[in-house]
Design a protein around this motif. Structure first.
Motif, PDB file in Angstrom:
ATOM      1  N   PHE A 146     -12.768   0.637  24.483  1.00  9.48           N
ATOM      2  CA  PHE A 146     -14.168   0.752  24.106  1.00  9.48           C
ATOM      3  C   PHE A 146     -14.257   1.206  22.653  1.00  9.48           C
ATOM      4  CE2 PHE A 146     -13.946   1.105  28.608  1.00  9.48           C
ATOM      5  CZ  PHE A 146     -15.119   0.582  29.113  1.00  9.48           C
ATOM      6  N   SER A 147     -15.173   0.610  21.900  1.00  8.70           N
ATOM      7  CA  SER A 147     -15.346   0.994  20.496  1.00  8.70           C
ATOM      8  C   SER A 147     -16.822   1.112  20.160  1.00  8.70           C
ATOM      9  CB  SER A 147     -14.678  -0.026  19.563  1.00  8.70           C
ATOM     10  OG  SER A 147     -15.254  -1.313  19.709  1.00  8.70           O
ATOM     11  N   ALA A 148     -17.156   2.087  19.314  1.00  7.84           N
ATOM     12  CA  ALA A 148     -18.545   2.297  18.884  1.00  7.84           C
ATOM     13  C   ALA A 148     -18.576   2.366  17.362  1.00  7.84           C
ATOM     14  CB  ALA A 148     -19.108   3.578  19.475  1.00  7.84           C
ATOM     15  N   SER A 149     -19.618   1.791  16.770  1.00 11.34           N
ATOM     16  CA  SER A 149     -19.658   1.621  15.324  1.00 11.34           C
ATOM     17  C   SER A 149     -21.015   1.999  14.757  1.00 11.34           C
ATOM     18  CB  SER A 149     -19.343   0.161  14.980  1.00 11.34           C
ATOM     19  OG  SER A 149     -19.688  -0.154  13.649  1.00 11.34           O
ATOM     20  N   TRP A 150     -21.015   2.236  13.435  1.00  8.71           N
ATOM     21  CA  TRP A 150     -22.269   2.469  12.711  1.00  8.71           C
ATOM     22  C   TRP A 150     -23.185   1.249  12.757  1.00  8.71           C
ATOM     23  CZ3 TRP A 150     -23.989   7.029  11.109  1.00  8.71           C
ATOM     24  CH2 TRP A 150     -23.078   8.060  10.893  1.00  8.71           C
ATOM     25  N   ASP A 151     -22.656   0.086  13.125  1.00 10.61           N
ATOM     26  CA  ASP A 151     -23.511  -1.101  13.193  1.00 10.61           C
ATOM     27  C   ASP A 151     -24.432  -1.105  14.417  1.00 10.61           C
ATOM     28  OD1 ASP A 151     -21.873  -1.767  15.335  1.00 10.61           O
ATOM     29  OD2 ASP A 151     -20.895  -3.446  14.332  1.00 10.61           O
ATOM     30  N   GLY A 152     -24.346  -0.041  15.240  1.00 12.38           N
ATOM     31  CA  GLY A 152     -25.234   0.079  16.393  1.00 12.38           C
ATOM     32  C   GLY A 152     -24.710  -0.587  17.641  1.00 12.38           C
ATOM     33  N   SER A 153     -23.442  -0.951  17.659  1.00 16.77           N
ATOM     34  CA  SER A 153     -22.922  -1.656  18.821  1.00 16.77           C
ATOM     35  C   SER A 153     -21.803  -0.875  19.502  1.00 16.77           C
ATOM     36  CB  SER A 153     -22.405  -3.047  18.434  1.00 16.77           C
ATOM     37  OG  SER A 153     -21.232  -2.954  17.655  1.00 16.77           O
ATOM     38  N   LEU A 154     -21.738  -1.041  20.815  1.00 14.75           N
ATOM     39  CA  LEU A 154     -20.615  -0.603  21.640  1.00 14.75           C
ATOM     40  C   LEU A 154     -19.960  -1.877  22.153  1.00 14.75           C
ATOM     41  CD1 LEU A 154     -19.093   1.644  23.331  1.00 14.75           C
ATOM     42  CD2 LEU A 154     -20.706   1.095  25.149  1.00 14.75           C
TER      43      LEU A 154
END
Length: 301
Positions: free
Chosen positions: A196-204
């Motif tokens: 699982f990854s979460a980013s500043w782009d607003g996506s998981l």
């Protein structure tokens, strides 16, 4: 008036005592072991605390700072049980693994050609291995797979690298995110089959290790994500950001793991339910802000 320090790192223990550690810009750490009692104040670093992780052992906290130093703490006593300097100028990412007594650390690039991920012996700080990451990006997140076969490396460019420890080589690059990986924004499922990854782009995003780390699901929120917390033992993920309240997406986690392939109609129905859930969270956030504003106004009178 007492000046409140800015929080620079945060970690929550999902097993054992359920402790919470908060690092500050002065280099101190507040360790909450009993939520009804004052925290233990740990004198940790000569500069801001930049990363915290509970591990590699259950009753151990690892801290890192802008001073490039790693310190190991016993959670029960609040005492330091070791520490060492690293080659990393500012450590931004930490991950510990109990089965191998290993700590992975990385951070601000050591030169114009990129950064380095170090695998260190948890007790002595002796280097076991290193991975050079090209491209000039900072390393924002690290995560050991459950059996410590691989380390996921999240970059400030949004690219994720998979490092095979046994082969001592990079085996995959995952370029799905359009902005940097969040601090602490990587986690593996307990079986090691999903990342699982979460980013500043607003996506998981969810990646399937069994299929060459193919992306199998994406959950998008409005605006940028500011924080993420994984509690995969309870199949929960928490997100917070500029336009949403802290949101537990237990349904999303279960959904991505329960189906290998999802028909288009099923996916659309799920997204509709997710959007409705998100709208409820926004309303809750608005009510919470109203309460806070009323409380602040009354305290100023």
């Amino acid at each position: 008036e007492t000046r409140r320090e800015r929080t620079t790192a945060l970690a929550a223990q999902t097993t054992g005592q359920g402790a919470v550690a908060i690092g500050t810009e002065s280099g101190a750490i507040s360790l909450w072991r009993d939520h009804d009692a004052p925290p233990a104040e740990l004198t940790a670093h000569g500069a801001a605390v930049t990363a915290l992780d509970f591990g590699p052992h259950e009753n151990q906290l690892v801290s890192a700072g802008r001073d490039g130093r790693i310190v190991l703490w016993d959670v029960s006593s609040g005492l330091s049980v070791g520490g060492y300097d690293t080659e990393v100028r500012t450590v931004l990412a930490l991950s510990g693994h109990s089965g191998t007594d290993t700590i992975a650390c990385a951070g601000v690039g050591q030169g114009p050609d990129g950064a380095t991920v170090f695998l260190l012996d948890a007790a002595t700080g002796a280097e076991k291995s290193r991975l050079h990451v090209s491209g000039g990006a900072h390393i924002m997140a690290l995560a050991f797979s459950p059996m410590a076969k691989c380390v996921a490396v999240g970059k400030s460019t949004g690219v994720i690298l998979i490092w095979d420890i046994g082969k001592d080589a990079e085996i995959a690059q995952l370029p799905g995110h359009s902005a940097g990986i969040l601090r602490g924004g990587l986690a593996w499922s307990a079986d090691g089959e999903r990342l699982f990854s979460a980013s500043w782009d607003g996506s998981l995003r969810v990646w399937d290790a069994r299929r060459g780390y193919r992306e199998v699901a994406t959950f998008q929120v409005e605006g940028a994500l500011a924080g993420v917390a994984f509690d995969l033992s309870k199949r929960r993920i928490a997100l917070s950001g500029s336009s949403i309240a802290t949101t537990w997406i237990r349904e999303a986690y279960s959904w991505t793991l329960s189906r290998e392939e999802v028909a288009e109609s099923r996916q659309q129905r799920f997204l509709q339910e997710w959007n409705a859930h998100r709208e409820q969270e926004r309303k809750l956030a608005a009510r919470t802000l109203d309460v806070l504003e009323i409380g602040n106004t009354e305290s100023e009178r």
